[in-house]
Design a protein around this motif. Structure first.
Motif, mmCIF file in Angstrom:
data_model
loop_
_atom_site.group_PDB
_atom_site.id
_atom_site.type_symbol
_atom_site.label_atom_id
_atom_site.label_comp_id
_atom_site.label_asym_id
_atom_site.label_seq_id
_atom_site.Cartn_x
_atom_site.Cartn_y
_atom_site.Cartn_z
ATOM 1 N N HIS A 288 37.781 33.468 48.691
ATOM 2 C CA HIS A 288 37.876 34.893 48.391
ATOM 3 C C HIS A 288 37.033 35.694 49.385
ATOM 4 O O HIS A 288 35.938 35.272 49.770
ATOM 5 C CB HIS A 288 37.386 35.185 46.967
ATOM 6 N N HIS A 302 39.087 29.675 45.499
ATOM 7 C CA HIS A 302 40.210 29.594 44.557
ATOM 8 C C HIS A 302 40.807 28.186 44.604
ATOM 9 O O HIS A 302 41.157 27.696 45.679
ATOM 10 C CB HIS A 302 41.268 30.638 44.939
ATOM 11 N N PRO A 304 43.946 26.665 43.199
ATOM 12 C CA PRO A 304 45.196 26.962 42.490
ATOM 13 C C PRO A 304 45.589 25.860 41.512
ATOM 14 O O PRO A 304 45.629 24.677 41.856
ATOM 15 C CB PRO A 304 46.215 27.074 43.632
ATOM 16 N N CYS A 344 43.110 40.350 41.795
ATOM 17 C CA CYS A 344 43.550 38.963 41.628
ATOM 18 C C CYS A 344 44.238 38.798 40.277
ATOM 19 O O CYS A 344 43.736 39.296 39.266
ATOM 20 C CB CYS A 344 42.356 38.013 41.705
ATOM 21 N N SER A 347 45.665 34.236 36.554
ATOM 22 C CA SER A 347 45.778 32.806 36.861
ATOM 23 C C SER A 347 44.866 32.419 38.018
ATOM 24 O O SER A 347 44.326 31.308 38.054
ATOM 25 C CB SER A 347 47.232 32.464 37.207
ATOM 26 N N GLU A 348 44.669 33.330 38.950
ATOM 27 C CA GLU A 348 43.780 33.080 40.084
ATOM 28 C C GLU A 348 42.320 33.239 39.682
ATOM 29 O O GLU A 348 41.450 32.461 40.088
ATOM 30 C CB GLU A 348 44.115 34.033 41.228
ATOM 31 N N CYS A 351 40.870 30.271 37.992
ATOM 32 C CA CYS A 351 40.845 29.051 38.806
ATOM 33 C C CYS A 351 39.951 29.225 40.031
ATOM 34 O O CYS A 351 40.223 28.673 41.105
ATOM 35 C CB CYS A 351 42.257 28.677 39.239
ATOM 36 N N SER A 352 38.899 30.011 39.875
ATOM 37 C CA SER A 352 37.992 30.271 40.988
ATOM 38 C C SER A 352 36.574 29.843 40.626
ATOM 39 O O SER A 352 36.140 30.013 39.481
ATOM 40 C CB SER A 352 38.012 31.757 41.352
#
Length: 400
Positions: A288, A302, A304, A344, A347-348, A351-352
């Motif tokens: 990011h 991130h 995914p 963002c 979902s992102e 997952c970070s």
């Protein structure tokens, strides 16, 4: 792959290990030197002298005057005193507070509390790279504004904010300007005069000092309404017996941060570079705010298809400590407001993971940890695909 022993700490943005020299400075004030700094006898006078020395040292870190330093219990209290105390001291016609959308919760919640007193709270947006939108700030900051608060370094992404530019807008409008510099201390040169701010917050435990001590720099002439009552300490800005041991340690940590800043920055850079060398997977797992100006101490990556909470638990079993964002908010189970403000998708956001680095992390250990993080992520994603072949979990590249 065996767990790391001893465990590897990659969460320096949450807290740093106290320097041994800091602990040495604190020890007398935790044992034989127990006097109250407000007492006039010899025990109290020695405690007062310790506070004065610490005040000199913290002022030195900020290139400021000792009389401008107000000790607090930490960065959160310093932010609250600045935001709430500054806004309430403003003329009654000024009932707007402007903050960035990616502030620490200490500022966000302090500002939100002001709505009870009739204040309007406006948020300056950021773009997808975490950059503050100055043109939007210019529209929001007007003659009705009491106070503006924009952090110097974001605690989740490491992005350096254009505080000096915002401060010029605030000054033109006649508003107070505050910056939370907690994540910048020890890494960037801090000079409130150069930044053009009226109020600046820092915390001891982010610069290898103890928890329980922080400071608010207050420009001479700035009026604040106290948020803690019950005494005349800190020039009547903050009531309560001073935590002499923590403040003494804070002062020593500030002195070290000033004198050794170049070595600290180089050590942090080396640790971060080591981690990235071992990780070697930014194509599969993007960073990011990669294009933004950032401090070296923070990477937000991130992964995914891999929910951060499960990933962090697995890393912890492998002896790797990291976080999904601000330690002050991680227990809330709410997605990062910083990444959401950057646009963002949820979902992102979920997952970070934030990895953060400090001077006590050697580059080789960081390199090995980076490689382990990559392998754990690939292993977990592979298992998720096996369990749910029709899922949208993206395949990881086979490249190193």
């Amino acid at each position: 792959m065996l767990p790391f022993e001893p465990p590897v700490y990659l969460d320096y943005a949450a807290s740093t290990p106290p320097d041994s020299r800091v602990l040495e400075e604190m020890l007398p004030w935790l044992s034989s030197e127990f006097g109250n700094a407000s007492s006039t006898h010899s025990f109290g006078r020695r405690a007062r002298a310790a506070l004065d020395l610490a005040r000199d040292r913290v002022a030195g870190l900020l290139h400021a005057k000792p009389a401008e330093i107000c000790f607090t219990s930490g960065g959160t209290e310093a932010d609250n005193l600045a935001v709430i105390g500054g806004a309430l001291a403003a003329p009654p016609e000024r009932r707007r507070v402007v903050i960035s959308a990616v502030e620490h919760h200490a500022v966000l919640h302090a500002a939100a509390s002001l709505t009870r007193f009739g204040f309007e709270v406006c948020h300056i947006p950021v773009n997808s790279s975490g950059h503050l939108l100055i043109e939007q700030a210019a529209r929001l900051i007007d003659r009705n504004t009491a106070l503006v608060s924009v952090m110097l370094v974001n605690n989740e992404t490491g992005v350096v904010m254009p505080v000096a530019k915002v401060a010029r807008l605030a000054r033109k409008a006649g508003a107070l300007m505050h910056t939370d510099a907690v994540q910048a201390a020890g890494l960037l040169r801090l000079d409130p005069a150069d930044l053009g701010v009226d109020l600046l917050s820092i915390s001891a435990h982010k610069i290898y000092g103890p928890k329980g001590a922080g400071a608010l720099w207050v420009r001479k002439g700035v009026q604040l309404v106290p948020v803690i009552h019950g005494g005349a300490q800190e020039r009547e800005r903050r009531g309560g017996t001073e935590n002499v041991a923590a403040i003494a340690g804070f002062g020593r940590a500030a002195q070290i941060a000033l004198e050794e800043r170049q070595q600290i920055v180089e050590a942090v850079e080396a640790a971060k570079d080591g981690f990235l060398e071992g990780f070697a997977s930014l194509r599969d797992f993007p960073l990011h705010c990669e294009a933004a100006r950032r401090v070296a101490s923070i990477l937000n990556i991130h992964f995914p298809g891999l929910e951060s909470e499960l990933f962090l638990m697995r890393l912890d079993t492998m002896g790797i400590a990291a976080s999904s964002g601000s330690a002050c908010a991680s227990g809330s189970q709410e997605p990062s407001h910083v990444l959401k403000a950057m646009g963002c998708p949820e979902s992102e956001v979920k997952c970070s993971v934030r990895f953060s680095f400090g001077r006590t992390l050697d580059p080789e250990t960081a390199r090995r940890a980076g490689a382990a993080v990559r392998e754990v992520a690939r292993e977990m994603l592979s298992r998720l695909r096996d369990l749910s072949p029709t899922s949208l979990v993206p395949p990881a590249s086979s490249s190193a």
